[in-house]
Design a protein around this motif. Structure first.
Motif, PDB file in Angstrom:
ATOM      1  N   TRP A  14       0.843  -1.198   0.000  1.00 40.87           N
ATOM      2  CA  TRP A  14       0.000   0.000   0.000  1.00 40.87           C
ATOM      3  C   TRP A  14       0.873   1.241   0.000  1.00 40.87           C
ATOM      4  CZ3 TRP A  14      -5.232  -0.324  -0.403  1.00 40.87           C
ATOM      5  CH2 TRP A  14      -5.802  -1.583  -0.170  1.00 40.87           C
ATOM      6  N   PHE A  15       0.477   2.198  -0.814  1.00 39.72           N
ATOM      7  CA  PHE A  15       1.035   3.534  -0.812  1.00 39.72           C
ATOM      8  C   PHE A  15      -0.088   4.495  -0.442  1.00 39.72           C
ATOM      9  CE2 PHE A  15       5.271   3.400  -2.932  1.00 39.72           C
ATOM     10  CZ  PHE A  15       5.312   2.051  -3.209  1.00 39.72           C
ATOM     11  N   ARG A  16       0.279   5.705  -0.104  1.00 45.68           N
ATOM     12  CA  ARG A  16      -0.739   6.725   0.144  1.00 45.68           C
ATOM     13  C   ARG A  16      -0.255   8.079  -0.349  1.00 45.68           C
ATOM     14  NH1 ARG A  16      -0.471   7.055   6.818  1.00 45.68           N
ATOM     15  NH2 ARG A  16       1.575   8.089   6.963  1.00 45.68           N
ATOM     16  N   GLN A  17      -1.225   8.936  -0.660  1.00 44.80           N
ATOM     17  CA  GLN A  17      -0.902  10.279  -1.128  1.00 44.80           C
ATOM     18  C   GLN A  17      -1.867  11.266  -0.501  1.00 44.80           C
ATOM     19  OE1 GLN A  17      -0.748  10.729  -5.399  1.00 44.80           O
ATOM     20  NE2 GLN A  17       0.550  12.535  -5.218  1.00 44.80           N
ATOM     21  N   ALA A  18      -1.316  12.161   0.290  1.00 40.78           N
ATOM     22  CA  ALA A  18      -2.098  13.219   0.906  1.00 40.78           C
ATOM     23  C   ALA A  18      -2.096  14.436  -0.013  1.00 40.78           C
ATOM     24  CB  ALA A  18      -1.509  13.576   2.267  1.00 40.78           C
ATOM     25  N   PRO A  19      -3.070  15.309   0.117  1.00 35.22           N
ATOM     26  CA  PRO A  19      -3.135  16.492  -0.745  1.00 35.22           C
ATOM     27  C   PRO A  19      -1.855  17.311  -0.660  1.00 35.22           C
ATOM     28  CG  PRO A  19      -5.183  16.232   0.448  1.00 35.22           C
ATOM     29  CD  PRO A  19      -4.244  15.219   1.009  1.00 35.22           C
ATOM     30  N   GLY A  20      -1.300  17.627  -1.819  1.00 33.94           N
ATOM     31  CA  GLY A  20      -0.094  18.444  -1.871  1.00 33.94           C
ATOM     32  C   GLY A  20       1.187  17.721  -1.541  1.00 33.94           C
ATOM     33  N   LYS A  21       1.102  16.414  -1.340  1.00 31.74           N
ATOM     34  CA  LYS A  21       2.299  15.647  -0.990  1.00 31.74           C
ATOM     35  C   LYS A  21       2.554  14.556  -2.015  1.00 31.74           C
ATOM     36  CE  LYS A  21       2.110  16.447   3.995  1.00 31.74           C
ATOM     37  NZ  LYS A  21       2.162  15.801   5.339  1.00 31.74           N
ATOM     38  N   GLN A  22       3.772  14.031  -1.989  1.00 26.37           N
ATOM     39  CA  GLN A  22       4.117  12.945  -2.887  1.00 26.37           C
ATOM     40  C   GLN A  22       3.548  11.623  -2.371  1.00 26.37           C
ATOM     41  OE1 GLN A  22       8.450  13.074  -3.218  1.00 26.37           O
ATOM     42  NE2 GLN A  22       8.282  14.235  -5.116  1.00 26.37           N
ATOM     43  N   ARG A  23       3.348  10.709  -3.284  1.00 26.45           N
ATOM     44  CA  ARG A  23       2.910   9.371  -2.909  1.00 26.45           C
ATOM     45  C   ARG A  23       4.042   8.690  -2.130  1.00 26.45           C
ATOM     46  NH1 ARG A  23      -0.231   5.746  -7.294  1.00 26.45           N
ATOM     47  NH2 ARG A  23      -1.248   7.799  -7.438  1.00 26.45           N
ATOM     48  N   GLU A  24       3.677   8.043  -1.030  1.00 24.31           N
ATOM     49  CA  GLU A  24       4.684   7.416  -0.191  1.00 24.31           C
ATOM     50  C   GLU A  24       4.296   5.982   0.145  1.00 24.31           C
ATOM     51  OE1 GLU A  24       4.992   9.483   3.547  1.00 24.31           O
ATOM     52  OE2 GLU A  24       2.935   9.020   4.144  1.00 24.31           O
ATOM     53  N   LEU A  25       5.309   5.170   0.385  1.00 22.11           N
ATOM     54  CA  LEU A  25       5.085   3.790   0.772  1.00 22.11           C
ATOM     55  C   LEU A  25       4.524   3.735   2.193  1.00 22.11           C
ATOM     56  CD1 LEU A  25       5.491   0.691   0.326  1.00 22.11           C
ATOM     57  CD2 LEU A  25       7.725   1.004   1.420  1.00 22.11           C
ATOM     58  N   VAL A  26       3.515   2.906   2.383  1.00 30.17           N
ATOM     59  CA  VAL A  26       2.985   2.644   3.723  1.00 30.17           C
ATOM     60  C   VAL A  26       3.531   1.324   4.233  1.00 30.17           C
ATOM     61  CG1 VAL A  26       0.913   2.261   5.094  1.00 30.17           C
ATOM     62  CG2 VAL A  26       0.874   3.942   3.229  1.00 30.17           C
ATOM     63  N   ALA A  27       3.335   0.278   3.453  1.00 30.07           N
ATOM     64  CA  ALA A  27       3.809  -1.053   3.852  1.00 30.07           C
ATOM     65  C   ALA A  27       3.763  -1.965   2.650  1.00 30.07           C
ATOM     66  CB  ALA A  27       2.960  -1.627   4.982  1.00 30.07           C
ATOM     67  N   TYR A  28       4.632  -2.997   2.666  1.00 27.45           N
ATOM     68  CA  TYR A  28       4.534  -4.033   1.660  1.00 27.45           C
ATOM     69  C   TYR A  28       4.830  -5.385   2.272  1.00 27.45           C
ATOM     70  CZ  TYR A  28       9.679  -4.127   1.060  1.00 27.45           C
ATOM     71  OH  TYR A  28      11.033  -4.249   1.255  1.00 27.45           O
ATOM     72  N   ILE A  29       4.409  -6.422   1.557  1.00 20.22           N
ATOM     73  CA  ILE A  29       4.621  -7.784   2.012  1.00 20.22           C
ATOM     74  C   ILE A  29       4.969  -8.645   0.804  1.00 20.22           C
ATOM     75  CG2 ILE A  29       2.126  -8.272   1.895  1.00 20.22           C
ATOM     76  CD1 ILE A  29       2.555 -10.170   4.308  1.00 20.22           C
ATOM     77  N   GLY A  81       7.619 -11.639   4.099  1.00 24.04           N
ATOM     78  CA  GLY A  81       8.463 -10.564   4.595  1.00 24.04           C
ATOM     79  C   GLY A  81       7.744  -9.233   4.490  1.00 24.04           C
ATOM     80  N   THR A  82       7.885  -8.389   5.501  1.00 23.40           N
ATOM     81  CA  THR A  82       7.163  -7.120   5.527  1.00 23.40           C
ATOM     82  C   THR A  82       8.106  -5.936   5.731  1.00 23.40           C
ATOM     83  OG1 THR A  82       6.766  -7.287   7.915  1.00 23.40           O
ATOM     84  CG2 THR A  82       5.068  -8.185   6.451  1.00 23.40           C
ATOM     85  N   ASN A  83       7.624  -4.781   5.336  1.00 31.40           N
ATOM     86  CA  ASN A  83       8.347  -3.535   5.566  1.00 31.40           C
ATOM     87  C   ASN A  83       7.307  -2.437   5.772  1.00 31.40           C
ATOM     88  OD1 ASN A  83      10.806  -1.952   5.703  1.00 31.40           O
ATOM     89  ND2 ASN A  83      10.161  -1.039   3.783  1.00 31.40           N
ATOM     90  N   TYR A  84       7.564  -1.562   6.748  1.00 34.40           N
ATOM     91  CA  TYR A  84       6.622  -0.495   7.071  1.00 34.40           C
ATOM     92  C   TYR A  84       7.310   0.857   7.074  1.00 34.40           C
ATOM     93  CZ  TYR A  84       3.559  -4.174   8.920  1.00 34.40           C
ATOM     94  OH  TYR A  84       2.760  -5.278   9.071  1.00 34.40           O
ATOM     95  N   ALA A  85       6.561   1.880   6.724  1.00 37.05           N
ATOM     96  CA  ALA A  85       7.040   3.236   6.916  1.00 37.05           C
ATOM     97  C   ALA A  85       7.159   3.493   8.411  1.00 37.05           C
ATOM     98  CB  ALA A  85       6.068   4.239   6.294  1.00 37.05           C
ATOM     99  N   ASP A  86       8.144   4.267   8.800  1.00 36.04           N
ATOM    100  CA  ASP A  86       8.349   4.553  10.227  1.00 36.04           C
ATOM    101  C   ASP A  86       7.103   5.161  10.857  1.00 36.04           C
ATOM    102  OD1 ASP A  86      11.852   5.543   9.933  1.00 36.04           O
ATOM    103  OD2 ASP A  86      10.916   3.577  10.163  1.00 36.04           O
ATOM    104  N   SER A  87       6.390   5.950  10.089  1.00 41.92           N
ATOM    105  CA  SER A  87       5.231   6.667  10.627  1.00 41.92           C
ATOM    106  C   SER A  87       4.063   5.756  10.995  1.00 41.92           C
ATOM    107  CB  SER A  87       4.756   7.720   9.624  1.00 41.92           C
ATOM    108  OG  SER A  87       4.396   7.101   8.398  1.00 41.92           O
ATOM    109  N   VAL A  88       4.072   4.511  10.513  1.00 43.02           N
ATOM    110  CA  VAL A  88       2.945   3.609  10.794  1.00 43.02           C
ATOM    111  C   VAL A  88       3.355   2.386  11.602  1.00 43.02           C
ATOM    112  CG1 VAL A  88       1.837   4.380   8.661  1.00 43.02           C
ATOM    113  CG2 VAL A  88       3.095   2.201   8.690  1.00 43.02           C
ATOM    114  N   LYS A  89       4.633   2.226  11.864  1.00 40.33           N
ATOM    115  CA  LYS A  89       5.095   1.062  12.633  1.00 40.33           C
ATOM    116  C   LYS A  89       4.404   1.008  13.993  1.00 40.33           C
ATOM    117  CE  LYS A  89       9.685   0.443  10.577  1.00 40.33           C
ATOM    118  NZ  LYS A  89      11.155   0.570  10.775  1.00 40.33           N
ATOM    119  N   GLY A  90       3.948  -0.175  14.328  1.00 40.37           N
ATOM    120  CA  GLY A  90       3.276  -0.363  15.607  1.00 40.37           C
ATOM    121  C   GLY A  90       1.791  -0.049  15.566  1.00 40.37           C
TER     122      GLY A  90
END
Length: 112
Positions: free
Chosen positions: A33-48, A53-62
């Protein structure tokens, strides 16, 4: 050509939870999953990966958890303790050996 169909999203109060799901029409290696907020670039949220194997953006970990069902070619994102800054359009992403694919996007709004 793999098609991705997303479901979930919507409006939730801060501290609440939402679940996003995405179904692929064919076999896929990595899903995420990626996400894009208004006025911001699309960013990675998490992948599997297919192997789990998983990886998360620091902002959503936990707070967020990603999972998948390889037999059904689906990926799910459980989002907890949601914050206003999580508000964005969330896009499912999947890739096979040669190509990447995007879903149409689903809106997540965190607001009181």
């Amino acid at each position: 050509q793999v098609q991705l169909v997303e479901s979930g999203g919507g409006l939730v109060q801060p501290g609440g939870s939402l679940r996003l799901s995405c179904a692929a029409s064919g076999s896929i290696d990595t899903m995420g999953w990626f996400r894009q907020a208004p006025g911001k670039q699309r960013e990675l949220v998490a992948y599997i990966t297919r192997g789990g194997g998983t990886n998360y953006a620091d902002s959503v970990k936990g707070r967020f958890a990603i999972s998948r069902d390889n037999a059904k070619n689906t990926v799910t994102l459980e989002m907890n303790s949601l914050k206003a800054e999580d508000t964005a359009v969330y896009y499912c992403y999947a890739s096979d050996a040669t190509l990447g694919y995007w879903g149409q996007g689903t809106q997540v709004t965190v607001s009181s």
